[in-house]
Design a protein around this motif. Structure first.
Motif, short mmCIF file in Angstrom:
data_model
loop_
_atom_site.label_atom_id
_atom_site.label_comp_id
_atom_site.label_asym_id
_atom_site.label_seq_id
_atom_site.Cartn_x
_atom_site.Cartn_y
_atom_site.Cartn_z
N VAL A 185 0.83 -1.20 0.00
CA VAL A 185 0.00 0.00 0.00
C VAL A 185 0.87 1.26 0.00
O VAL A 185 1.77 1.40 0.83
N PHE A 186 0.55 2.15 -0.95
CA PHE A 186 1.20 3.46 -1.02
C PHE A 186 0.17 4.53 -0.66
O PHE A 186 -0.94 4.55 -1.23
N GLU A 187 0.54 5.41 0.27
CA GLU A 187 -0.36 6.49 0.67
C GLU A 187 0.17 7.82 0.15
O GLU A 187 1.37 8.10 0.25
N THR A 188 -0.74 8.64 -0.39
CA THR A 188 -0.37 9.91 -0.98
C THR A 188 -1.23 11.03 -0.40
O THR A 188 -2.42 10.84 -0.17
N VAL A 189 -0.61 12.18 -0.17
CA VAL A 189 -1.30 13.35 0.35
C VAL A 189 -0.95 14.55 -0.53
O VAL A 189 0.23 14.78 -0.84
N TYR A 190 -1.97 15.30 -0.94
CA TYR A 190 -1.74 16.56 -1.64
C TYR A 190 -2.88 17.52 -1.33
O TYR A 190 -3.90 17.12 -0.75
N TYR A 191 -2.72 18.78 -1.70
CA TYR A 191 -3.71 19.82 -1.41
C TYR A 191 -4.22 20.43 -2.70
O TYR A 191 -3.43 20.77 -3.59
N VAL A 192 -5.53 20.55 -2.79
CA VAL A 192 -6.16 21.30 -3.89
C VAL A 192 -6.39 22.72 -3.38
O VAL A 192 -7.09 22.92 -2.38
N LEU A 193 -5.79 23.71 -4.04
CA LEU A 193 -5.83 25.08 -3.55
C LEU A 193 -7.10 25.80 -3.98
O LEU A 193 -7.07 26.93 -4.47
N SER A 194 -8.22 25.13 -3.81
CA SER A 194 -9.53 25.70 -4.11
C SER A 194 -10.57 24.93 -3.31
O SER A 194 -10.48 23.71 -3.19
N PRO A 195 -11.57 25.63 -2.76
CA PRO A 195 -12.62 24.93 -2.01
C PRO A 195 -13.67 24.28 -2.89
O PRO A 195 -14.53 23.56 -2.39
N ASP A 196 -13.60 24.51 -4.19
CA ASP A 196 -14.62 24.00 -5.12
C ASP A 196 -14.54 22.48 -5.19
O ASP A 196 -13.52 21.91 -5.61
N TYR A 197 -15.63 21.81 -4.80
CA TYR A 197 -15.64 20.34 -4.78
C TYR A 197 -15.54 19.76 -6.19
O TYR A 197 -14.85 18.76 -6.41
N ASN A 198 -16.21 20.38 -7.15
CA ASN A 198 -16.14 19.89 -8.53
C ASN A 198 -14.73 19.97 -9.08
O ASN A 198 -14.29 19.07 -9.80
N TYR A 199 -14.03 21.04 -8.75
CA TYR A 199 -12.64 21.16 -9.23
C TYR A 199 -11.77 20.07 -8.59
O TYR A 199 -10.92 19.47 -9.25
N TYR A 200 -11.98 19.82 -7.31
CA TYR A 200 -11.23 18.75 -6.64
C TYR A 200 -11.47 17.40 -7.31
O TYR A 200 -10.53 16.64 -7.55
N MET A 201 -12.73 17.10 -7.65
CA MET A 201 -13.02 15.83 -8.29
C MET A 201 -12.42 15.76 -9.70
O MET A 201 -11.96 14.69 -10.13
N ASP A 202 -12.39 16.88 -10.40
CA ASP A 202 -11.75 16.90 -11.72
C ASP A 202 -10.27 16.59 -11.61
O ASP A 202 -9.71 15.82 -12.40
N VAL A 203 -9.61 17.18 -10.62
CA VAL A 203 -8.17 16.94 -10.41
C VAL A 203 -7.93 15.49 -10.04
O VAL A 203 -7.03 14.83 -10.59
N GLN A 204 -8.73 14.96 -9.11
CA GLN A 204 -8.52 13.58 -8.67
C GLN A 204 -8.75 12.60 -9.82
O GLN A 204 -8.02 11.60 -9.97
N GLN A 205 -9.74 12.87 -10.64
CA GLN A 205 -10.00 12.01 -11.79
C GLN A 205 -8.82 12.02 -12.76
O GLN A 205 -8.39 10.95 -13.24
N THR A 206 -8.28 13.20 -13.05
CA THR A 206 -7.13 13.30 -13.96
C THR A 206 -5.93 12.59 -13.39
O THR A 206 -5.20 11.87 -14.12
N VAL A 207 -5.68 12.76 -12.10
CA VAL A 207 -4.55 12.08 -11.45
C VAL A 207 -4.72 10.56 -11.54
O VAL A 207 -3.76 9.83 -11.86
N ASN A 208 -5.91 10.06 -11.29
CA ASN A 208 -6.15 8.62 -11.36
C ASN A 208 -5.92 8.08 -12.77
O ASN A 208 -5.34 6.99 -12.95
N LEU A 209 -6.36 8.82 -13.77
CA LEU A 209 -6.17 8.36 -15.15
C LEU A 209 -4.69 8.34 -15.53
O LEU A 209 -4.23 7.40 -16.21
N ILE A 210 -3.95 9.36 -15.10
CA ILE A 210 -2.51 9.39 -15.40
C ILE A 210 -1.79 8.23 -14.72
O ILE A 210 -0.94 7.56 -15.32
N ILE A 211 -2.14 7.99 -13.44
CA ILE A 211 -1.50 6.88 -12.72
C ILE A 211 -1.83 5.56 -13.39
O ILE A 211 -0.95 4.69 -13.57
N PHE A 212 -3.06 5.37 -13.81
CA PHE A 212 -3.45 4.13 -14.48
C PHE A 212 -2.66 3.95 -15.78
O PHE A 212 -2.16 2.85 -16.08
#
Length: 366
Positions: A304-331
């Motif tokens: 198991v690898f654990e990762t922590v990062y910060y999204v510098l915006s309170p917008d939930y939709n923007y956070y989900m867009d970032v997380q989705q892009t990160v997941n696709l790149i990792i895949f």
């Protein structure tokens, strides 16, 4: 002609029939004229109030609109009654009725003007300073209470009631009322705490226990919250302040923690590359700050690898867009590096020396 003159000279309650008829005709005419003038003035003020440079005339237009018909009738009676003669007692009673009507109408004018002024100020504050909106609501209630208290005291004083003794009596009775209305007073003081301390303001997104939504209005007794599913949630102010409130409206960044598991058969050099792959995927995004990525633990069926990062915006939709892009790149990167994701599996070793047999089952969807 003499008969008609006699009829007009006929005395009723100290006034001739001609005086009574003339007075009534004058009352009707005055009432019609006052209603007509009220309508003209209201329409004119309302039309001017629609213009940006004269928007404060909306206050006067709404106040004029609150002029009651009974008050106009009393004003008309005041005009028509100048033709009549009354006894001192009747004159005093009539003057008291007129004074009470005038004071009530003044109260209506004052509260109407106050409502419009506070509504206009509230709309402006909602755009510029949302934290002041609740204060405006409470201020409006307090000022209306003061206005009608003064009006009632003046009316009572005009009717001959000893106001000072009444106030003293109300002070004593107020203690008993306060004891009987502890919950209401608790909510009132809680609303003042919300106004002064500002734990949240109109527009903030709150999470209270299993409920969540955006604050619509902070009232004297309750706070109204619009939930994500559309219904309005109503909380007692006292109960609300006694709850654990999560105010997402004050969030300025979002901390993201996620884990990835790879199979135990992953080569050492690829294990060393995984944190760097994840870091590159995160740092390629805008408005994010990478914190860390580590080989955290040996799981039951995965490394198991654990990762922590910060999204510098309170917008939930923007956070989900970032997380989705990160997941696709990792895949994609894992596919290129031939790094396999782990899934729940069991390995069974037989006692007769036969080789191990692996039984796998797909992970349950989260």
């Amino acid at each position: 002609m003499d008969l008609l003159s006699e009829w007009f000279d006929y005395q009723i309650a100290g006034n001739s029939l001609l005086a009574w008829v003339s007075g009534l005709a004058l009352i009707v005419a005055a009432w019609v004229v006052l209603k007509f003038v009220q309508g003209i003035v209201r329409k004119r003020l309302k039309a001017l109030g629609e213009r940006q440079q004269f928007k404060r005339l909306r206050i006067a237009a709404y106040a004029v609109e609150q002029t009651r018909s009974w008050f106009l009738f009393l004003a008309a009676v005041l005009i028509g009654s100048r033709l009549w003669i009354f006894s001192p007692a009747t004159e005093a009673l009539f003057n008291n009725i007129l004074m009470v009507g005038l004071l009530l109408q003044i109260g209506l004018w004052a509260t109407a003007a106050l409502d419009v002024a506070l509504r206009m100020r509230r709309d402006q504050q909602l755009q510029e300073h949302p934290d002041a909106v609740a204060a405006m609501d409470v201020l409006g209630f307090v000022v209306r209470l003061v206005v009608w208290t003064v009006v009632i005291l003046v009316i009572l004083d005009n009717l001959g009631v000893k106001v000072t003794a009444l106030i003293a009596g109300l002070g004593i009775g107020g203690v008993a009322v306060a004891l009987a209305t502890q919950n209401i007073l608790g909510d009132l003081f809680a609303s003042l705490s919300i106004v002064l301390d500002k734990p949240f303001v109109v527009g903030d997104f709150l999470s209270i226990a299993e409920y969540s939504g955006s604050v619509e209005k902070v009232g004297i007794k309750t706070t109204r919250v619009r939930s994500l599913s559309g219904e309005q949630l109503i909380f007692s102010n006292n109960d609300l302040l006694n709850s654990r409130i999560r105010n997402f409206g004050r969030m300025f960044q979002r901390r993201v923690v996620f884990s990835i598991g790879v199979i135990y058969e992953t080569p050492m050099e690829k294990l060393r590359r995984i944190p760097q792959i994840i870091r590159e995927a995160i740092e390629a995004q805008e408005k994010v700050r990478f914190d860390r990525s580590h080989f955290q633990k040996y799981g039951d069926f995965a490394l198991v690898f654990e990762t922590v990062y910060y999204v510098l915006s309170p917008d939930y939709n923007y956070y989900m867009d970032v997380q989705q892009t990160v997941n696709l790149i990792i895949f994609e990167r894992f596919a290129e590096e031939e790094i396999r994701f782990a899934y729940p599996a069991q390995t069974i070793h037989f006692a007769d020396g036969a080789g191990p047999k692996q039984l796998s089952e797909p992970a349950s969807p989260v």
